[in-house]
Scaffold this motif. Structure first.
Motif, mmCIF file in Angstrom:
data_model
loop_
_atom_site.group_PDB
_atom_site.id
_atom_site.type_symbol
_atom_site.label_atom_id
_atom_site.label_comp_id
_atom_site.label_asym_id
_atom_site.label_seq_id
_atom_site.Cartn_x
_atom_site.Cartn_y
_atom_site.Cartn_z
ATOM 1 N N GLU A 53 35.652 54.716 44.710
ATOM 2 C CA GLU A 53 37.094 54.952 44.706
ATOM 3 C C GLU A 53 37.905 53.760 45.214
ATOM 4 O OE1 GLU A 53 38.908 57.537 43.469
ATOM 5 O OE2 GLU A 53 36.953 58.011 42.584
ATOM 6 N N SER A 54 37.280 52.887 45.982
ATOM 7 C CA SER A 54 38.016 51.750 46.548
ATOM 8 C C SER A 54 38.134 50.574 45.586
ATOM 9 C CB SER A 54 37.328 51.277 47.838
ATOM 10 O OG SER A 54 35.988 50.897 47.574
ATOM 11 N N LEU A 55 37.533 50.682 44.394
ATOM 12 C CA LEU A 55 37.526 49.575 43.434
ATOM 13 C C LEU A 55 38.227 49.938 42.138
ATOM 14 C CD1 LEU A 55 33.806 48.457 43.877
ATOM 15 C CD2 LEU A 55 35.800 47.173 44.638
ATOM 16 N N PHE A 56 38.904 48.948 41.550
ATOM 17 C CA PHE A 56 39.579 49.165 40.262
ATOM 18 C C PHE A 56 39.532 47.854 39.476
ATOM 19 C CE2 PHE A 56 42.321 50.871 37.132
ATOM 20 C CZ PHE A 56 42.596 52.203 37.431
ATOM 21 N N ARG A 57 39.163 47.940 38.203
ATOM 22 C CA ARG A 57 39.174 46.754 37.352
ATOM 23 C C ARG A 57 40.610 46.418 36.961
ATOM 24 N NH1 ARG A 57 33.877 45.876 36.136
ATOM 25 N NH2 ARG A 57 32.551 47.744 36.045
ATOM 26 N N ALA A 58 40.871 45.121 36.767
ATOM 27 C CA ALA A 58 42.218 44.687 36.412
ATOM 28 C C ALA A 58 42.149 43.381 35.641
ATOM 29 C CB ALA A 58 43.080 44.537 37.670
ATOM 30 N N THR A 59 43.326 42.908 35.203
ATOM 31 C CA THR A 59 43.447 41.667 34.437
ATOM 32 C C THR A 59 44.536 40.808 35.056
ATOM 33 O OG1 THR A 59 42.795 42.821 32.404
ATOM 34 C CG2 THR A 59 43.923 40.702 32.148
ATOM 35 N N ARG A 60 44.283 39.510 35.177
ATOM 36 C CA ARG A 60 45.348 38.614 35.621
ATOM 37 C C ARG A 60 46.277 38.361 34.447
ATOM 38 N NH1 ARG A 60 43.885 33.133 38.790
ATOM 39 N NH2 ARG A 60 43.127 32.466 36.718
ATOM 40 N N CYS A 61 47.549 38.628 34.639
ATOM 41 C CA CYS A 61 48.507 38.649 33.535
ATOM 42 C C CYS A 61 48.672 37.288 32.871
ATOM 43 C CB CYS A 61 49.868 39.160 34.015
ATOM 44 S SG CYS A 61 49.816 40.846 34.680
ATOM 45 N N ARG A 62 48.643 36.215 33.634
ATOM 46 C CA ARG A 62 48.997 34.914 33.054
ATOM 47 C C ARG A 62 47.925 34.331 32.150
ATOM 48 N NH1 ARG A 62 46.813 30.586 36.152
ATOM 49 N NH2 ARG A 62 46.199 31.162 38.289
ATOM 50 N N ASP A 63 46.670 34.747 32.314
ATOM 51 C CA ASP A 63 45.635 34.140 31.480
ATOM 52 C C ASP A 63 44.573 35.123 30.989
ATOM 53 O OD1 ASP A 63 44.302 34.632 33.817
ATOM 54 O OD2 ASP A 63 43.823 32.539 34.278
ATOM 55 N N GLY A 64 44.715 36.405 31.328
ATOM 56 C CA GLY A 64 43.763 37.398 30.842
ATOM 57 C C GLY A 64 42.454 37.437 31.589
ATOM 58 N N MET A 65 42.338 36.713 32.714
ATOM 59 C CA MET A 65 41.097 36.739 33.488
ATOM 60 C C MET A 65 40.818 38.147 34.004
ATOM 61 S SD MET A 65 40.207 34.948 37.159
ATOM 62 C CE MET A 65 39.852 33.302 36.574
#
Length: 326
Positions: A99-111
């Motif tokens: 529950e403490s983790l969530f996947r995400a994307t860096r907006c400026r380059d899609g990392m």
């Protein structure tokens, strides 16, 4: 987005928060289960987008051709779960993550990145701040996972650690080359030696807590059991139980935290060699010394690193080892 200097990591890491002393130690170091939707906009304002249903559908569609048979059931279960969701902008948490983790994307380059929620007075955050400070980052022995941002939510006593997302599989496939194995083990040993030099014990060294970017870099994660050790001589504390548990911790005895790490690192070396299907006698002998049942007879990790470097140098001098990367 905030820079490392704006975080003022070094000054904040040098002394624990005063509020931590008034909090219950177990509570502030327990895993956090945030309402991710509540912090979605705050995280986006710092340049990171938590995964949505649309992101996860795109992932499944682009990776379906690479799924192996043994992973097919889990893949289809996840895919069908996402297909049942009609709102493509809704957050979509990976059911396989805590529950403490969530996947995400860096907006400026899609990392692709991973966001971890921790209590803002936790030992983990204190250690991460310290390891991510500019002075520590410059040390080539520091193999902490690259930290991209620390997003504070003081009203809820939460901080979000944003880190690069690397692969949890130490090797791309088995069997692997001798070079892959030695570089990986070298990075693992170096990082623990670096931590111990700075009086920090990890307490949960395992294959699961070292990741790779498949570009020759290996990094350590998960400092939630970690501790700074104040005593300058030979400390003895009741240790938390990590993945690899040495005999003295199994018996519930006060233990030398650094020797607990040495035991776990020895187990990691053996497991990595087995996974790689490569057995170097000198490395096996070193691991055996690290797994001595008497913690006082285990070598300190600085000595382990020195001996490992000697073994690697010896292998490089042979035709068999001439292609090992530095």
């Amino acid at each position: 987005m905030a820079s490392y200097t704006e975080w003022d990591l070094e000054s904040r890491a040098s002394s624990p928060s005063s509020s931590a002393s008034s909090c219950d130690e177990d509570e502030i170091n327990a895993r956090v289960s945030p309402d991710w939707a509540k912090y979605r906009c705050r995280i986006e304002r710092r340049g990171f987008r938590l995964d949505t249903v649309r992101d996860v559908k795109d992932y499944y569609q682009h990776h379906c051709s690479n799924i192996e048979k043994r992973e097919l059931h889990a893949y289809l279960s996840g895919y069908h779960r996402v297909l049942a969701m009609s709102d493509e902008d809704a957050l979509c948490k990976d059911a396989g993550l805590r529950e403490s983790l969530f996947r995400a994307t860096r907006c400026r380059d899609g990392m692709k990145v991973m966001v971890k929620a921790v209590h803002r007075d936790s030992r983990e955050l204190d250690i991460v701040r310290y390891l991510s400070a500019p002075a520590q980052q410059r040390d080539p022995m520091n193999h902490c996972i690259p930290i991209l941002d620390l997003i504070d939510a003081p009203q809820d006593d939460i901080c979000f650690i944003v880190m690069e997302e690397w692969s949890p599989n130490m090797f791309p496939e088995a069997p692997v080359s001798l070079g892959y194995l030695l570089v990986a083990l070298g990075h693992c040993i170096e990082h623990i030696a670096f931590m111990h030099r700075h009086r920090i014990a990890h307490f949960d060294i395992s294959l699961h807590n070292f990741l790779t970017d498949y570009n020759g870099r290996y990094a350590c994660i998960d400092y939630e059991l970690g501790r700074r050790i104040d005593q300058a001589s030979c400390p003895r504390i009741l240790c938390s139980r990590g993945t690899e548990v040495p005999p003295e911790v199994e018996r519930g005895r006060p233990s030398n935290p650094f020797m607990v790490d040495v035991w776990a690192l020895g187990v990691l070396i053996l497991r990595a060699c087995k996974l790689a299907e490569i057995y170097v006698p000198e490395v096996m002998h070193l691991a055996k010394l690290m797994l001595n049942e008497n913690p006082d007879k285990r070598p300190p990790v600085a000595a382990v690193l020195k001996e490992f470097q000697r073994v690697v140098a010896t292998i490089r001098e042979t035709p068999f080892g001439c292609h090992i990367s530095p």
